[in-house]
Design an enzyme around this catalytic site. Structure first.
Site, PDB file in Angstrom:
ATOM      1  N   GLU A 114     -19.589   2.531  12.552  1.00  0.00           N
ATOM      2  CA  GLU A 114     -20.674   3.631  12.517  1.00  0.00           C
ATOM      3  C   GLU A 114     -19.771   4.927  12.964  1.00  0.00           C
ATOM      4  OE1 GLU A 114     -23.769   2.529  15.271  1.00  0.00           O
ATOM      5  OE2 GLU A 114     -23.386   0.433  14.866  1.00  0.00           O
ATOM      6  N   LYS A 116     -19.628   8.273  14.997  1.00  0.00           N
ATOM      7  CA  LYS A 116     -19.925   8.555  16.458  1.00  0.00           C
ATOM      8  C   LYS A 116     -20.197   9.946  16.324  1.00  0.00           C
ATOM      9  CE  LYS A 116     -17.552   8.210  20.857  1.00  0.00           C
ATOM     10  NZ  LYS A 116     -18.255   9.688  21.306  1.00  0.00           N
ATOM     11  N   ASP A 118     -21.394  13.229  17.470  1.00  0.00           N
ATOM     12  CA  ASP A 118     -21.217  14.232  18.468  1.00  0.00           C
ATOM     13  C   ASP A 118     -22.391  14.855  18.893  1.00  0.00           C
ATOM     14  OD1 ASP A 118     -19.551  15.567  20.478  1.00  0.00           O
ATOM     15  OD2 ASP A 118     -18.580  16.997  18.989  1.00  0.00           O
ATOM     16  N   TYR A 226     -28.742   4.180  17.151  1.00  0.00           N
ATOM     17  CA  TYR A 226     -27.920   3.024  17.175  1.00  0.00           C
ATOM     18  C   TYR A 226     -27.922   1.851  18.120  1.00  0.00           C
ATOM     19  CZ  TYR A 226     -25.554   6.271  20.552  1.00  0.00           C
ATOM     20  OH  TYR A 226     -25.512   7.225  21.719  1.00  0.00           O
ATOM     21  N   LYS A 318     -11.441   7.523  18.025  1.00  0.00           N
ATOM     22  CA  LYS A 318     -11.583   8.946  17.974  1.00  0.00           C
ATOM     23  C   LYS A 318     -10.542   9.675  16.907  1.00  0.00           C
ATOM     24  CE  LYS A 318     -13.871  10.106  22.001  1.00  0.00           C
ATOM     25  NZ  LYS A 318     -13.958  11.254  22.543  1.00  0.00           N
ATOM     26  N   CYS A 412     -10.200  52.015   0.751  1.00  0.00           N
ATOM     27  CA  CYS A 412      -9.449  51.017   0.231  1.00  0.00           C
ATOM     28  C   CYS A 412      -8.186  50.773   1.085  1.00  0.00           C
ATOM     29  CB  CYS A 412      -9.428  51.073  -1.078  1.00  0.00           C
ATOM     30  SG  CYS A 412      -8.382  49.671  -1.838  1.00  0.00           S
ATOM     31  N   CYS A 415      -5.226  51.554  -1.729  1.00  0.00           N
ATOM     32  CA  CYS A 415      -5.265  53.011  -2.536  1.00  0.00           C
ATOM     33  C   CYS A 415      -5.736  53.709  -1.750  1.00  0.00           C
ATOM     34  CB  CYS A 415      -5.556  52.530  -4.021  1.00  0.00           C
ATOM     35  SG  CYS A 415      -7.338  52.493  -4.192  1.00  0.00           S
ATOM     36  N   CYS A 430     -13.783  48.300  -4.021  1.00  0.00           N
ATOM     37  CA  CYS A 430     -12.732  49.612  -4.278  1.00  0.00           C
ATOM     38  C   CYS A 430     -13.186  49.737  -6.002  1.00  0.00           C
ATOM     39  CB  CYS A 430     -11.362  49.363  -4.165  1.00  0.00           C
ATOM     40  SG  CYS A 430     -10.077  50.510  -4.903  1.00  0.00           S
ATOM     41  N   CYS A 435      -6.197  50.714  -8.857  1.00  0.00           N
ATOM     42  CA  CYS A 435      -5.876  50.448  -7.225  1.00  0.00           C
ATOM     43  C   CYS A 435      -4.646  49.167  -7.251  1.00  0.00           C
ATOM     44  CB  CYS A 435      -7.158  49.632  -6.548  1.00  0.00           C
ATOM     45  SG  CYS A 435      -6.774  48.905  -4.929  1.00  0.00           S
TER      46      CYS A 435
HETATM   47  S1  IVH Z   1     -22.866   2.739  21.070  1.00  0.00           S
HETATM   48  C1  IVH Z   1     -22.901   0.174  24.308  1.00  0.00           C
HETATM   49  N1  IVH Z   1     -22.767   4.174  18.804  1.00  0.00           N
HETATM   50  O1  IVH Z   1     -20.612   8.161  22.334  1.00  0.00           O
HETATM   51  C2  IVH Z   1     -22.514   0.754  23.392  1.00  0.00           C
HETATM   52  N2  IVH Z   1     -22.550   5.167  20.579  1.00  0.00           N
HETATM   53  O2  IVH Z   1     -18.376   8.234  24.001  1.00  0.00           O
HETATM   54  C3  IVH Z   1     -22.717   2.345  23.804  1.00  0.00           C
HETATM   55  N3  IVH Z   1     -22.161   7.692  20.560  1.00  0.00           N
HETATM   56  O3  IVH Z   1     -22.515   7.243  25.121  1.00  0.00           O
HETATM   57  C4  IVH Z   1     -22.661   3.431  22.697  1.00  0.00           C
HETATM   58  N4  IVH Z   1     -22.424   7.841  18.169  1.00  0.00           N
HETATM   59  O4  IVH Z   1     -23.598   8.731  23.397  1.00  0.00           O
HETATM   60  C5  IVH Z   1     -22.614   4.229  20.081  1.00  0.00           C
HETATM   61  N5  IVH Z   1     -22.970   5.060  16.677  1.00  0.00           N
HETATM   62  C6  IVH Z   1     -22.766   5.010  18.024  1.00  0.00           C
HETATM   63  C7  IVH Z   1     -22.420   6.399  18.778  1.00  0.00           C
HETATM   64  C8  IVH Z   1     -22.454   6.397  20.009  1.00  0.00           C
HETATM   65  C9  IVH Z   1     -22.375   8.404  19.364  1.00  0.00           C
HETATM   66  C10 IVH Z   1     -22.065   8.386  21.764  1.00  0.00           C
HETATM   67  C11 IVH Z   1     -22.958   7.691  22.809  1.00  0.00           C
HETATM   68  C12 IVH Z   1     -21.817   7.033  24.004  1.00  0.00           C
HETATM   69  C13 IVH Z   1     -20.524   7.925  23.625  1.00  0.00           C
HETATM   70  C14 IVH Z   1     -19.562   7.245  24.335  1.00  0.00           C
END
Ligand code: IVH
Length: 673
Positions: A114, A116, A118, A226, A318, A412, A415, A430, A435
């Site tokens: 999935e 992640k 932010d 999630y 990451k 400008c 020129c 301009c 120019c």
């Molecule tokens: S699973 C036990 N899935 O990332 C599993 N976390 O750095 C726990 N996060 O604390 C998390 N997207 O806040 C999971 N698709 C995703 C996520 C996700 C973002 C965050 C979450 C977690 C942090 C860890």
């Protein structure tokens, strides 16, 4: 049930359904006005009979009173964090550790991968399907009860739909702020004289901890689910992480896109690369990696966690950050070929995702002011995929007081002519056609692939020729000799001869290319083609009045006005005469095809096509009997859309006009030959 009760329930259902269609499915079903009407009807029913108010009423999203402080909320099951893998090798090592724990050669059942997100982690407690508590992660065991704030997040359902929702369940997920909302919010803050937010994550987390939900409600926060937590005695209603996500979605919770079930670790690696290098740049929200999870819940259960902190069965893969902080050293201005002044940022060199970034685009003066950028600011710079780096905004907390606001110069930079403002286009330009800044860009355009297509004349080479005083306008190119070119630095005899040859060959280009190459304001490849085909030769076009030009199908009044103005300007005429003397072809071969696979069909182009340039696409369409115009209407046969399509795409969707990819176009073209 009384009539009022029935109506209130019906209104709740309609409104909640509309919210879901709008926010979760991204497919609005009713207009904003209709929504407001239903909303107000429910509100007034509830005011007359307060007992009709229910926890899942959409009127209750912003209802909570400001809190003095947040109360604590103990999570049903602690919210764990994740271990990190920064490289493919670290991901492989995690996988080996997991397989060893399971005492297996491979992880049975594969992986669910999935995005992640932010953002800020939250937990939503639903009792009998109704949102009861919303809490921050806190220290993992105990968070803060921010229910009032989370109720304002439009895509968090106040009631889950489905007859298999357990009586008590906590849904875990991430609250985030989309990039476009973030930018819009910061623009509004600048306008209101408030400090801007540094990045979407901070503003999402900050918004959640607002004591007054009315303030949170003004921040367009969103949510992706999630994970879940259930009381120990409740059996899990799914067998895998994949099923879990599908079920959340079925219950009405938004789930992040681009999730993938991978059978092998190789697939996980490949998906991670695709997301990092391609998909990431297309998303409207921030991600900092992927999360790979053992898909089967029984495998997760068997693997367990490390010290109650991190699960062994999941890992965060990451990405290198695509946002970096650096100093805005200076704002400079480039003069485009039509004279528009485009500011750009000179940055202290900084590495973003493996590339050193020194420049960023700023588009126009308005953007600089909207973002309140000052020279000397510490700024956040974002680079995604192949796009030119962008400045997200300044970090006001890092200001020392030495930063200086910036204004577009009055003259400008190339020129020194006083600049003018184009009322309609918000552009500053301009006005001097001679120019040198404009001239350089104009020459680059003249020789470019879609225009006269003179191979071997790079930007640097043209710059060199202009600096040497050999070329002032396009016609001067035709007077260049091999000897003159050889005298230039880094130009060998052979290439000099080839260049002279390439320039000479370009004299034969059809009128349509020449018209496009001249860089007449508003005349793109499509308009040039229409004009050339209609008039057949340049003298006819030069004698035509605005009305005659405007009558051509596909040519609007703006283009007509611009064309006539160009040819009535003595400087425009002088260039044409010089080109005539150089022996250029001023005619268009009468090739208007009376047949072809696209005969009688009208097309509009938008965005960047994967392989064809605009001019190429236009040429191929017209050669096949089709017409290319600038704007979408009901008469348009199809919109050919590439990457980063403009508003034309929305318009086409609205009008139900067919949308083609480049491949679709090439297929239709190819079928003929
Ligand atoms: S699973 C036990 N899935 O990332 C599993 N976390 O750095 C726990 N996060 O604390 C998390 N997207 O806040 C999971 N698709 C995703 C996520 C996700 C973002 C965050 C979450 C977690 C942090 C860890």
């Amino acid at each position: 049930m009384t009539a009022a009760e029935r109506r209130a329930a019906e209104l709740r259902r309609l409104l909640n359904h509309a919210i879901r269609a709008y926010y979760v499915l991204d497919a609005p079903e009713i207009s904003d006005a209709e929504y407001d009407r239903l909303f107000r009807e429910l509100q007034s029913l509830e005011t007359q009979q307060p007992e009709l108010k229910t926890a899942d009423s959409p009127t209750q999203r912003v209802g909570a009173e400001p809190a003095a402080q947040f109360t604590k909320h103990k999570h049903l099951v602690p919210m764990l964090s994740l271990g990190n893998a920064f490289t493919d090798d670290e991901l492989t090592a995690w996988n080996e550790r997991l397989a060893r724990t399971l005492d297996r050669a491979v992880v049975p059942g594969g992986y669910c991968v999935e995005l992640k997100i932010d953002g800020a982690a939250v937990s939503l407690t639903y009792r009998d399907g109704v949102l009861a508590v919303g809490a921050t992660r806190g220290n993992g065991s105990i968070g803060e009860d921010v229910t009032g704030n989370l109720r304002t997040v439009r895509d968090i359902p106040l009631r889950l739909t489905g007859d298999d929702v357990p009586p008590l369940i906590e849904i875990r997920g991430e609250v985030y702020l989309p990039f476009d909302s973030f930018e819009k919010m910061n623009e509004e803050r600048v306008a209101a004289g408030e400090p801007v937010f540094a990045n979407p994550r901070n503003s999402a987390a900050g918004s959640l901890r607002q004591l007054d939900p009315a303030l949170t409600a003004r921040r367009p926060l969103r949510f992706f689910g999630y994970a879940v937590a259930l009381p120990a005695e409740t059996p899990l209603p799914f067998k895998s992480q994949w099923d879990l996500l599908e079920t959340l979605s079925r219950w009405g919770l938004p789930v992040a896109p681009h999730r993938r079930r991978c059978a092998s670790l190789e697939e996980v690696h490949a998906h991670a690369h695709a997301v990092e290098h391609k998909i990431r740049g297309e998303l409207n929200f921030g991600i900092d990696g992927l999360v790979a999870k053992a898909d089967l819940l029984r495998v997760q259960d068997e693997a367990g966690d490390v010290g109650g902190r991190e699960p062994r069965w999941a890992i965060a893969r990451k990405f290198a950050p695509d946002i970096a902080e650096t100093k805005l050293l200076d704002i400079r201005v480039n003069v485009g070929r039509t004279g528009t002044l485009n500011p750009y940022a000179m940055l202290e060199p900084v590495e973003i995702g493996g590339t050193i970034v020194k420049l960023a685009t700023l588009h126009n003066e308005e953007l600089v002011h909207r973002k309140d950028l000052r020279v000397g600011d510490t700024v956040q710079v974002k680079r995604a995929g192949e796009v030119i780096p962008q400045i997200i905004g300044p970090i006001p907390e890092k200001r020392t007081g030495d930063e200086t606001p910036w204004h577009m110069p009055d003259r400008c930079p190339a020129c020194d002519t006083p600049v003018e403002r184009d009322e309609e286009e918000v552009a500053i330009y301009c006005p001097n056609p001679a120019c040198p800044g404009r001239r350089l860009e104009g020459l680059v355009h003249y020789t470019s692939r879609g225009a006269m297509d003179i191979r071997g004349l790079s930007y640097m080479r043209i710059h060199q020729l202009v600096e040497a005083g050999l070329v002032e306008d396009a016609a001067d190119l035709y007077a260049l000799t091999a000897e003159q070119l050889e005298a230039q630095e880094r130009l060998a005899e052979k290439s000099a001869q080839q260049l002279v040859q390439a320039i000479a060959v370009s004299k034969e280009q059809p009128l349509s290319r020449l018209l496009f190459a001249l860089g007449i304001h508003h005349v793109g490849a499509a308009a040039a083609e229409l004009l050339a085909r209609h008039f057949g030769n340049l003298d006819h076009l030069m004698q035509a009045g605005e009305e005659a030009v405007g009558e051509i199908r596909g040519i609007g009044p703006v283009i007509a006005e611009s064309v006539v103005r160009y040819f009535s300007d003595p400087r425009g005429r002088a260039l044409i005469e010089k080109l005539r003397a150089a022996g250029l072809n001023f005619t268009e071969p009468a090739s208007a095809p009376a047949e072809g696979p696209l005969l009688g069909k009208t097309f509009v182009l938008t965005g960047t096509l994967p392989t064809l340039s605009r001019a190429d696409a236009t040429r191929r369409i017209t050669a096949a009997g089709g017409t290319v115009t600038g704007s979408v209407s009901k008469k348009t046969t199809a919109l050919v859309a590439g990457d980063e399509p403009g508003t034309k795409l929305d318009k086409a969707k609205q009008l139900g006009v067919e949308i083609w990819t480049e491949t679709d176009l090439l297929q239709r073209l190819g079928n003929a030959s």
